[in-house]
Design a protein around this motif. Structure first.
Motif, PDB file in Angstrom:
ATOM      1  N   GLY A 169      -5.816   3.018  10.830  1.00 28.69           N
ATOM      2  CA  GLY A 169      -4.431   3.252  10.463  1.00 28.69           C
ATOM      3  C   GLY A 169      -3.637   1.990  10.726  1.00 28.69           C
ATOM      4  N   GLU A 170      -2.743   1.645   9.807  1.00 29.01           N
ATOM      5  CA  GLU A 170      -1.990   0.403   9.960  1.00 29.01           C
ATOM      6  C   GLU A 170      -0.517   0.609   9.670  1.00 29.01           C
ATOM      7  N   ARG A 171       0.280  -0.325  10.213  1.00 30.74           N
ATOM      8  CA  ARG A 171       1.722  -0.271  10.007  1.00 30.74           C
ATOM      9  C   ARG A 171       2.070  -0.765   8.607  1.00 30.74           C
ATOM     10  N   ILE A 172       3.235  -0.328   8.138  1.00 29.27           N
ATOM     11  CA  ILE A 172       3.671  -0.631   6.776  1.00 29.27           C
ATOM     12  C   ILE A 172       4.940  -1.467   6.827  1.00 29.27           C
ATOM     13  N   GLY A 173       4.983  -2.490   5.978  1.00 28.90           N
ATOM     14  CA  GLY A 173       6.179  -3.300   5.811  1.00 28.90           C
ATOM     15  C   GLY A 173       6.580  -3.276   4.345  1.00 28.90           C
ATOM     16  N   PHE A 174       7.655  -3.961   4.036  1.00 23.70           N
ATOM     17  CA  PHE A 174       8.138  -4.033   2.660  1.00 23.70           C
ATOM     18  C   PHE A 174       8.266  -5.474   2.232  1.00 23.70           C
ATOM     19  N   LYS A 175       7.998  -5.696   0.961  1.00 21.68           N
ATOM     20  CA  LYS A 175       8.122  -7.023   0.378  1.00 21.68           C
ATOM     21  C   LYS A 175       8.952  -6.858  -0.883  1.00 21.68           C
ATOM     22  N   VAL A 176       9.991  -7.680  -1.051  1.00 20.77           N
ATOM     23  CA  VAL A 176      10.837  -7.604  -2.234  1.00 20.77           C
ATOM     24  C   VAL A 176      10.336  -8.634  -3.234  1.00 20.77           C
ATOM     25  N   LEU A 177      10.013  -8.175  -4.437  1.00 22.22           N
ATOM     26  CA  LEU A 177       9.522  -9.067  -5.482  1.00 22.22           C
ATOM     27  C   LEU A 177      10.676  -9.791  -6.160  1.00 22.22           C
ATOM     28  N   GLU A 178      10.342 -10.766  -7.022  1.00 20.13           N
ATOM     29  CA  GLU A 178      11.376 -11.574  -7.688  1.00 20.13           C
ATOM     30  C   GLU A 178      12.295 -10.730  -8.564  1.00 20.13           C
ATOM     31  N   ASP A 179      11.710  -9.675  -9.187  1.00 20.06           N
ATOM     32  CA  ASP A 179      12.517  -8.845 -10.079  1.00 20.06           C
ATOM     33  C   ASP A 179      13.307  -7.775  -9.334  1.00 20.06           C
ATOM     34  N   PRO A 202       3.973  21.428   9.467  1.00 23.75           N
ATOM     35  CA  PRO A 202       4.419  20.031   9.437  1.00 23.75           C
ATOM     36  C   PRO A 202       4.278  19.356  10.796  1.00 23.75           C
ATOM     37  N   ILE A 203       4.026  18.052  10.764  1.00 24.03           N
ATOM     38  CA  ILE A 203       4.022  17.242  11.983  1.00 24.03           C
ATOM     39  C   ILE A 203       4.986  16.084  11.779  1.00 24.03           C
ATOM     40  N   HIS A 204       5.431  15.494  12.867  1.00 27.74           N
ATOM     41  CA  HIS A 204       6.420  14.419  12.781  1.00 27.74           C
ATOM     42  C   HIS A 204       5.802  13.178  12.160  1.00 27.74           C
ATOM     43  N   ILE A 205       6.609  12.476  11.373  1.00 27.48           N
ATOM     44  CA  ILE A 205       6.119  11.320  10.626  1.00 27.48           C
ATOM     45  C   ILE A 205       5.711  10.176  11.553  1.00 27.48           C
ATOM     46  N   SER A 206       6.240  10.167  12.783  1.00 32.31           N
ATOM     47  CA  SER A 206       5.877   9.112  13.728  1.00 32.31           C
ATOM     48  C   SER A 206       4.476   9.299  14.294  1.00 32.31           C
ATOM     49  N   ASN A 207       3.883  10.475  14.093  1.00 33.54           N
ATOM     50  CA  ASN A 207       2.546  10.749  14.610  1.00 33.54           C
ATOM     51  C   ASN A 207       1.448  10.516  13.579  1.00 33.54           C
ATOM     52  N   VAL A 208       1.772   9.905  12.447  1.00 33.72           N
ATOM     53  CA  VAL A 208       0.764   9.554  11.453  1.00 33.72           C
ATOM     54  C   VAL A 208       0.929   8.098  11.052  1.00 33.72           C
ATOM     55  N   MET A 209      -0.188   7.476  10.657  1.00 30.20           N
ATOM     56  CA  MET A 209      -0.178   6.108  10.139  1.00 30.20           C
ATOM     57  C   MET A 209      -0.930   6.091   8.820  1.00 30.20           C
ATOM     58  N   LEU A 210      -0.495   5.229   7.929  1.00 31.92           N
ATOM     59  CA  LEU A 210      -1.182   5.074   6.655  1.00 31.92           C
ATOM     60  C   LEU A 210      -2.565   4.483   6.900  1.00 31.92           C
ATOM     61  N   PHE A 211      -3.575   5.067   6.257  1.00 32.64           N
ATOM     62  CA  PHE A 211      -4.961   4.642   6.456  1.00 32.64           C
ATOM     63  C   PHE A 211      -5.289   3.501   5.502  1.00 32.64           C
ATOM     64  N   ASN A 212      -5.836   2.417   6.057  1.00 27.24           N
ATOM     65  CA  ASN A 212      -6.240   1.267   5.260  1.00 27.24           C
ATOM     66  C   ASN A 212      -7.747   1.321   5.064  1.00 27.24           C
ATOM     67  N   PRO A 213      -8.232   1.594   3.846  1.00 24.70           N
ATOM     68  CA  PRO A 213      -9.682   1.698   3.635  1.00 24.70           C
ATOM     69  C   PRO A 213     -10.408   0.378   3.857  1.00 24.70           C
TER      70      PRO A 213
END
Length: 104
Positions: free
Chosen positions: A78-88, A62-73
């Motif tokens: 690698g890019e940062r991730i945010g959250f968006k709350v939908l209407e429902d 295992p490696i620490h989660i701070s040392n990986v980024m989600l890959f954007n094809p």
């Protein structure tokens, strides 16, 4: 909701395997196991009862989660991730740079 989940393709941002890409096999709290990244050698004794041969076994550590980024094809980085709350009321993971949804 976690920013990184099992099955996501990530890129390593720090350490000896910096720049490598792989899929997340397992998430354990603040650690992730990524396929073909952070390979370690484990010397094991044979266990005939379990049918396990001895020798040197290579596996992912295992490696620490701070040392990986989600890959954007789309961007190829690698890019940062945010959250968006939908209407429902559901939460959706989005890339911070473009605002496009991660889970299609």
């Amino acid at each position: 909701m976690n920013r990184i989940r099992k099955g996501d393709q990530v890129i390593v941002t720090a350490g000896k395997d910096k720049g490598k890409k792989g899929d997340v096999i397992r998430v354990d709290g603040d650690k992730v196991v990524v396929s073909n990244v952070n390979i370690v050698k484990r010397h094991t004794k044979p266990n005939p009862q379990a049918g396990q041969p001895g020798g040197v076994i290579e596996r992912e550590a295992p490696i620490h989660i701070s040392n990986v980024m989600l890959f954007n094809p789309a961007s190829g980085k690698g890019e940062r991730i945010g959250f968006k709350v939908l209407e429902d009321g559901r939460k959706l993971r989005v890339f911070r740079s473009s605002g496009e949804a991660v889970d299609a």
